[in-house]
Enzyme design. Structure first.
Site, PDB file in Angstrom:
ATOM      1  N   SER A   1       7.104  15.680 -21.568  1.00 21.27           N
ATOM      2  CA  SER A   1       7.261  14.287 -21.146  1.00 21.27           C
ATOM      3  C   SER A   1       8.385  13.520 -21.825  1.00 21.27           C
ATOM      4  O   SER A   1       8.663  12.382 -21.455  1.00 21.27           O
ATOM      5  CB  SER A   1       5.940  13.522 -21.347  1.00 21.27           C
ATOM      6  OG  SER A   1       4.975  13.969 -20.436  1.00 21.27           O
TER       7      SER A   1
ATOM      8  N   LYS B   1       7.708   3.640 -25.478  1.00 19.43           N
ATOM      9  CA  LYS B   1       6.790   4.072 -24.420  1.00 19.43           C
ATOM     10  C   LYS B   1       5.437   3.403 -24.616  1.00 19.43           C
ATOM     11  O   LYS B   1       4.925   3.333 -25.736  1.00 19.43           O
ATOM     12  CB  LYS B   1       6.656   5.597 -24.460  1.00 19.43           C
ATOM     13  CG  LYS B   1       5.824   6.195 -23.334  1.00 19.43           C
ATOM     14  CD  LYS B   1       5.798   7.720 -23.447  1.00 19.43           C
ATOM     15  CE  LYS B   1       4.987   8.356 -22.328  1.00 19.43           C
ATOM     16  NZ  LYS B   1       4.949   9.843 -22.446  1.00 19.43           N
TER      17      LYS B   1
ATOM     18  N   SER C   1       6.114  12.246 -18.300  1.00 17.32           N
ATOM     19  CA  SER C   1       5.498  10.953 -18.073  1.00 17.32           C
ATOM     20  C   SER C   1       6.317   9.786 -18.604  1.00 17.32           C
ATOM     21  O   SER C   1       6.067   8.636 -18.287  1.00 17.32           O
ATOM     22  CB  SER C   1       4.113  10.918 -18.727  1.00 17.32           C
ATOM     23  OG  SER C   1       4.223  11.071 -20.135  1.00 17.32           O
TER      24      SER C   1
END
Length: 491
Positions: A179, A80, A155
């Site tokens: 997330s 990420k 997210s």
């Protein structure tokens, strides 16, 4: 060898260790897969093909020299874009850091390299991890491989989508309010949030410092446990890091795969037993609970009355911390700079830079947080929210006196179409309704696929006491042993 992209991380590592496949072959297969599908999925913001192949060659050289390889050596991983990577762009999904190449690796990335994994690149995310759909990325949304017109969660939607699209067998996410777990649920993958402090935040670009937790994402529970083991543990660079060893999550996952949960008490959170969730989500969840009881688990109902206040408390605490953390992005020290033509003062340059560099959701949360912390309102908002956080922690403590783990749906609904919730922030925030309490408490949680609703994945959430991460892996692996893993339609 296209089939390499369909294998588990455990299978890939075994092939490489035995010499049946090289790390370079495995890496090329995944880079080819990314090239074939990512123009439609948009899971990646940056693909580091040269760096990945260099790392793969190092693994092959190590094996050829007769050195012992670790359990994930040669396995590709997607990271990420919230974690710093030396010399590789780190944008956090924001224009304000576009093109920034950090001079250092985060601890998580250093541990990934030490484990011999091969970093493929950086995945898409909601800007500064503020969102539940990856629609708030400054670089465009990511599609859900189950239906490219729907969101992959947020997210960390890029990491989850990369797994579901077979672009990577492993990925790293971060979980501030769900997330990791919520994207796992809506993409049919596994997402685990470790105990807060069980994984290092050093080099994790901060959103909410008392909540942010990096963690593993995978397509099955054992792979997630292996990745958790590789990245977890104490880090002196992180003052909130717990000076204790990682619980034996791998042994727990292997034990759970036997399908025996005799003696395990599952706490069904009455406040999250399905109220407010879509009927299909409730049905899949209840079927999964029935499956767990057939494996020997005992289900007891537990009440956590303050969980209903978790969402408003979170949206005071997290924005307050983000308004402080994001003050460093000022157009002076690094990143974007707008209006610095020699005719403007420092404050005007800062204002222009932030206006151009931050997206609407980030601005909304900064304003919420700044207001909550302002003179005359601090006690009424931020102070009260912290009191609620204490009450939620007490709910967890009482519940764990009655049950070994707590269970609920991961998210109230399946993946929704793009644009269907962006006009109403509250409806977007509801995506994290069931995951936020765990972040406020600081304990671990995992989302494991538990079925389908209208052809789209549903996740079951397992929550455990702090530093009892192994419990959630045991139960998750047991559920997986009867339900299996999910496979997205071919792109």
């Amino acid at each position: 060898m296209a089939e390499l992209t369909r294998m588990t991380a455990t299978e890939i590592a075994a092939l490489i260790a035995s010499g049946e496949a090289s790390a370079v072959e495995v890496t090329r297969a995944h880079l080819d897969r990314i090239a074939a599908v990512d123009d439609r999925v948009h899971a990646f913001l940056h693909v580091d093909a040269d760096g990945a192949l260099e790392a793969a060659r190092a693994v092959d050289a190590k094996r050829a020299a007769g050195a012992e390889l670790g359990p994930l050596a040669g396995v590709p991983v997607a990271v990420k874009d919230v974690l710093t990577t030396k010399g590789v762009p780190t944008t956090v999904g924001s224009k304000i850091l576009e093109g920034w190449r950090p001079p250092y690796d985060s601890t998580i990335v250093r541990r990934l390299r030490a484990a011999g994994t091969v970093m493929l690149g950086k995945t898409n995310m909601d800007e500064f991890a503020m969102g539940s759909s990856t629609e708030y990325s400054a670089y465009g949304p990511t599609g859900n491989p189950w239906d490219l017109g729907r969101i992959p969660g947020g997210s960390g939607g890029g990491s989850a989508a990369a797994l579901a699209a077979y672009e990577a067998p492993l990925a790293i996410g971060s979980d501030t309010g769900g997330s990791i777990r919520q994207p796992g649920a809506v993409t049919g993958t596994v997402g685990a949030k470790p105990t807060y402090g069980g994984t290092s935040r050093y080099g994790l670009v901060a959103f909410s410092s008392s909540l942010d937790t990096p963690g593993p994402c995978a397509r099955n529970v054992l792979d997630a446990a292996l990745l958790h083991e590789a990245i977890g543990g104490h880090d002196p660079r992180d003052s909130t890091s717990i000076p204790a060893p990682v619980p034996d999550v791998v042994a727990a996952a292997r034990a759970g795969a036997s399908g025996d949960l005799t003696g395990v008490k599952l706490g069904l959170v009455t406040e999250f037993s399905g109220e407010g969730a879509e009927p299909g989500v409730v049905a899949a969840f209840r079927d999964a609970v029935d499956a767990l009881t057939k494996l020997g688990a005992e289900v007891v109902e537990v009440s956590c009355p303050h969980f209903q206040y978790a969402l408003p408390a979170y949206y005071l605490i997290a924005p307050s911390e983000c308004s402080s953390n994001l003050a460093r992005f000022d157009g002076v020290r690094f990143g974007l700079r707008v209006g610095d033509d020699g005719n403007r003062g420092l404050e005007e340059v800062m204002s222009l830079t932030r206006d151009a560099g931050f997206g609407p959701e980030v601005k909304r949360r900064i304003m919420l947080g700044t207001y909550a912390l302002s003179s005359g309102y601090y006690d009424a908002y931020y102070g009260q929210a912290q009191k609620v956080r204490t009450l939620i922690t007490r709910d967890f403590t009482a519940a764990f006196e009655q049950a070994d783990v707590l269970i609920s749906p991961t998210t109230p609904f399946v993946a929704f179409p793009f644009g269907s919730r962006t006009s109403d922030p509250y409806q977007m925030y509801l995506a994290d309704l069931f995951t936020i309490p765990t972040n406020l408490y600081g304990g671990p949680g995992i989302s494991v696929p538990c079925g389908l609703s209208d052809g789209l994945p549903v996740g079951l959430q397992i929550m455990a006491p702090t530093m009892a991460d192994d419990r959630m892996y045991r139960v998750g692996a047991a559920l997986e042993s009867v339900i299996g893993t999910l496979t997205a339609p071919e792109l």
